[in-house]
Design an enzyme around this catalytic site. Structure first.
Site, PDB file in Angstrom:
ATOM      1  N   HIS A   1       3.658   2.611  69.207  1.00  0.00           N
ATOM      2  CA  HIS A   1       3.754   3.740  68.146  1.00  0.00           C
ATOM      3  C   HIS A   1       2.544   3.749  67.284  1.00  0.00           C
ATOM      4  CE1 HIS A   1       5.305   5.847  64.632  1.00  0.00           C
ATOM      5  NE2 HIS A   1       6.217   6.467  65.336  1.00  0.00           N
TER       6      HIS A   1
ATOM      7  N   ASP B   1       8.057  -4.917  66.651  1.00  0.00           N
ATOM      8  CA  ASP B   1       8.380  -3.585  66.285  1.00  0.00           C
ATOM      9  C   ASP B   1      10.098  -3.402  66.813  1.00  0.00           C
ATOM     10  OD1 ASP B   1       8.849  -1.136  65.821  1.00  0.00           O
ATOM     11  OD2 ASP B   1       7.128  -0.340  66.576  1.00  0.00           O
TER      12      ASP B   1
ATOM     13  N   GLN C   1      13.204   0.664  67.542  1.00  0.00           N
ATOM     14  CA  GLN C   1      14.003   1.306  68.671  1.00  0.00           C
ATOM     15  C   GLN C   1      14.924   0.483  69.453  1.00  0.00           C
ATOM     16  OE1 GLN C   1      14.209   4.378  68.964  1.00  0.00           O
ATOM     17  NE2 GLN C   1      12.464   5.319  67.992  1.00  0.00           N
TER      18      GLN C   1
ATOM     19  N   LYS D   1      17.183   4.601  61.279  1.00  0.00           N
ATOM     20  CA  LYS D   1      17.163   4.835  62.816  1.00  0.00           C
ATOM     21  C   LYS D   1      18.294   4.027  63.317  1.00  0.00           C
ATOM     22  CE  LYS D   1      12.408   4.957  63.808  1.00  0.00           C
ATOM     23  NZ  LYS D   1      11.896   6.466  64.347  1.00  0.00           N
TER      24      LYS D   1
ATOM     25  N   CYS E   1       4.140  10.350  68.201  1.00  0.00           N
ATOM     26  CA  CYS E   1       3.408   9.487  67.440  1.00  0.00           C
ATOM     27  C   CYS E   1       3.096   8.434  68.581  1.00  0.00           C
ATOM     28  CB  CYS E   1       4.427   8.756  66.421  1.00  0.00           C
ATOM     29  SG  CYS E   1       4.572   9.873  65.034  1.00  0.00           S
TER      30      CYS E   1
HETATM   31  N1  PMP Z   1       7.629   2.080  65.907  1.00  0.00           N
HETATM   32  C1  PMP Z   1       8.277   2.642  66.628  1.00  0.00           C
HETATM   33  C2  PMP Z   1       8.721   2.130  68.095  1.00  0.00           C
HETATM   34  C3  PMP Z   1       9.040   3.885  66.156  1.00  0.00           C
HETATM   35  O1  PMP Z   1       9.888   4.537  67.135  1.00  0.00           O
HETATM   36  C4  PMP Z   1       8.948   4.243  65.042  1.00  0.00           C
HETATM   37  C5  PMP Z   1       9.805   5.655  64.249  1.00  0.00           C
HETATM   38  N2  PMP Z   1       9.544   6.704  65.299  1.00  0.00           N
HETATM   39  C6  PMP Z   1       8.219   3.620  64.176  1.00  0.00           C
HETATM   40  C7  PMP Z   1       7.619   2.499  64.357  1.00  0.00           C
HETATM   41  C8  PMP Z   1       7.993   3.970  62.585  1.00  0.00           C
HETATM   42  O2  PMP Z   1       9.128   3.991  61.841  1.00  0.00           O
HETATM   43  P1  PMP Z   1       9.408   4.575  60.422  1.00  0.00           P
HETATM   44  O3  PMP Z   1       8.600   5.845  60.495  1.00  0.00           O
HETATM   45  O4  PMP Z   1      10.554   4.591  60.250  1.00  0.00           O
HETATM   46  O5  PMP Z   1       8.398   3.686  59.457  1.00  0.00           O
END
Ligand code: PMP
Length: 407
Positions: free
Chosen positions: A124, A201, A204, A227, A366
Site C-alpha cells: 500500500h 502491515d 488487512q 478496518k 492506493c
Molecule cells: N496498509 C494496507 C494494506 C491497507 O489496506 C491500508 C488501508 N487501505 C493501509 C495500509 C492504510 O490504512 P489507514 O488508511 O487506516 O492508515
C-alpha cells in the site's frame, strides 16, 4: 445453498439503509473500511455523555475514570495481539501513522545513506511513501521484492536481497488488492537469520485472522481500528520493547515527556514516549469494544465464514464471461477479490453496481506500483466482512451480469 451470516446484521444499523431505492444494502467495500456495530458506537456515546475528561493528568473523578478506561483498552489490544506488555502497545491514528512512525524514528536511529529497507511490489502507498520520505532525508535505498503473475511474493528473490546494508524489512501481511496472505512467519524468520528486524502491515489481516505478535516474532506490527469494526482515527503500533526503547520519539508535546526545561527535556516511559498530545481516549474505548466484539464471535467462526464467502465468490464470479480475477484464485485469498470484466472500465462497473445498491471499490486501491506490475490502471474490488452473506455475492454477480448486457 444459502448461508446465515455469523452475526445479526441488525447489530449494524447502516446495513438497513435503503440506497437508490434498493434494500438491503450490499456493502462489499470492507477492505476500505468496515461498518460499526451498535456496541462500538454506544460505548463511545456513553463515554462522551458520562465519563469525558482528559486522561492521565487529572486528579478528579472523571479524569481518573477516563484514564482507567483508556488503559483498559490498551490491555484489550495487548491481549488481542498477544503482546508481552502494554508498554509495547502505542496508540496512533492508524496503520499509516504507525508505519510513518517506524520509518521516521527507526530511520533516524539506525539508517544512514546507502542503507536498505526491503519492501514488496504489493505494498500500500503507506508502506512505500513513508520510506521514500526517509529516502529523501537520508538517501536510503528501497529494495522491492517482486511478485509472481498470480500475486505471490517471490520468496527466493526476497532471500537474495539481504546484505550488510539491510536494516529493516517492511511488508504487508495481506494485500489490500489481491487478498494474498503473505508467509510472514517465514519472512520474519529469514530476516532474523540476518539480524534484521521486521515491520508487518496488519491493516488487512487483523480483521480476518488471529494475530499473535509473539508467535510471529515480528518486531513491529501496525493496524487500523476502522478496518476491524472500530472507529476511525485510531490505530496501533506494536513494537518490541527493546526496539521502542532504542528509537527516539516521533512527535513532541504533552504526555510524551517526563520533564521539560529550555536546557534539557526528558521523555516519558513506554508507550507514552510515542503518544504526544491528548490521545483519542474515546476512540480507544471504541476500538476495545470492536476487538471484544470480534473476539466474542471468534476467529475460527470468522475465518470459516469468510473462507466460505471467498471461495463461493471466486466460483460465482468465474461464471461471468470475460471475468479476470487478479491474485491467487484459491483459499489463500483473504476476503478480498480484485476483478475486471472484459473491457468494461472499472469505474463504470463500480458506478453502475452502486446504482443497484452494491458498494464496491474501484481504482488503484492506493497501490499504484502494483497496478503497474499488473499492467492495468485499476480494478473493481469486492471485500468481505463477517456480516456479508452468500446472498450479497449472488447480488454482486447478478449485478455484473446485468451491467454486462448494457455494454
Ligand atoms: N496498509 C494496507 C494494506 C491497507 O489496506 C491500508 C488501508 N487501505 C493501509 C495500509 C492504510 O490504512 P489507514 O488508511 O487506516 O492508515
Amino acid at each position: 445453498m444459502q448461508t446465515m451470516p455469523i452475526i445479526r446484521k441488525d447489530d449494524f444499523p447502516i446495513l438497513q439503509k435503503v440506497i437508490y431505492g434498493k434494500y438491503p444494502l450490499v456493502y462489499l467495500d470492507n477492505a476500505a473500511t468496515t461498518q460499526k456495530p451498535r456496541q462500538v458506537v454506544e460505548a463511545m456515546t456513553e463515554e462522551y455523555y458520562n465519563v469525558n475528561a482528559n486522561v492521565h493528568r487529572g486528579v478528579h473523578f472523571l479524569s481518573q475514570q477516563a484514564t482507567e478506561l483508556h488503559e483498559a483498552s490498551r490491555e484489550t489490544v495487548r491481549r488481542f495481539l498477544n503482546a508481552r506488555s502494554t508498554s509495547e502497545i502505542v496508540f496512533t491514528r492508524g496503520t499509516t501513522e504507525s508505519i510513518n512512525l517506524v520509518a521516521s524514528c527507526f530511520g533516524q536511529a539506525f539508517m544512514k545513506e546507502g542503507d536498505e529497507v526491503i519492501l514488496s511490489e504489493m505494498e500500500h502507498h503507506s508502506n512505500i511513501v513513508s520510506w521514500q520520505l526517509l529516502q529523501a532525508r537520508k538517501g536510503i535505498r528501497l529494495r522491492i521484492v517482486p511478485i509472481t503473475d498470480d500475486g505471490q511474493l517471490k520468496m527466493e528473490e526476497y532471500e537474495k536481497f539481504f546484505n550488510e546494508r539491510t536494516r529493516i524489512v517492511s511488508i504487508t501481511h495481506v494485500s489490500n488488492v489481491l487478498g494474498t496472505v503473505n508467509p510472514v512467519k517465514d519472512i520474519i524468520r529469514i530476516a532474523h537469520e540476518h539480524s534484521v528486524p521486521v515491520l508487518i502491515d496488519g491493516a488487512q489481516s487483523t480483521p480476518h485472522m488471529t494475530v499473535d505478535v509473539q508467535g510471529l516474532d515480528c518486531d513491529f506490527f501496525a493496524f487500523s481500528g476502522h478496518k476491524i469494526y472500530g472507529p476511525t482515527g485510531i490505530g496501533v503500533l506494536y513494537g518490541k520493547e527493546e526496539w521502542l526503547e532504542r528509537i527516539p520519539p516521533y512527535m513532541g508535546g504533552g504526555e510524551m515527556i517526563k520533564s521539560v526545561s529550555f536546557e534539557k527535556t526528558t521523555f516519558n516511559e513506554l508507550p507514552y514516549k510515542f503518544e504526544a498530545g491528548t490521545p483519542d481516549y474515546i476512540a480507544s474505548t471504541g476500538l476495545a469494544k470492536a476487538l471484544d466484539y470480534v473476539t466474542s464471535i471468534g476467529f475460527d467462526a470468522i475465518e470459516a465464514h469468510e473462507k466460505d464467502l471467498t471461495s463461493y465468490a471466486l466460483q460465482r464470479l468465474m461464471e461471468v464471461e470475460g471475468m479476470k480475477i487478479y491474485g491467487p484464485h484459491d483459499q489463500k485469498t483473504a476476503a478480498v477479490i480484485s476483478f475486471q470484466v472484459g473491457n468494461i472500465h472499472h469505474l463504470d462497473m463500480g458506478t453502475l453496481l452502486d446504482r443497484l445498491g452494491i458498494a464496491v471499490r474501484t481504482g488503484h486501491h492506493c497501490a499504484e506500483p502494483l497496478m503497474r506490475r499488473l499492467g492495468i490502471e485499476g480494478t473493481c474490488r469486492a471485500s468481505f466482512a463477517l456480516y456479508n452473506t452468500r446472498e450479497d455475492i449472488d447480488a454482486l454477480v447478478e449485478g455484473i451480469q446485468r451491467i454486462k448486457k448494457m455494454f
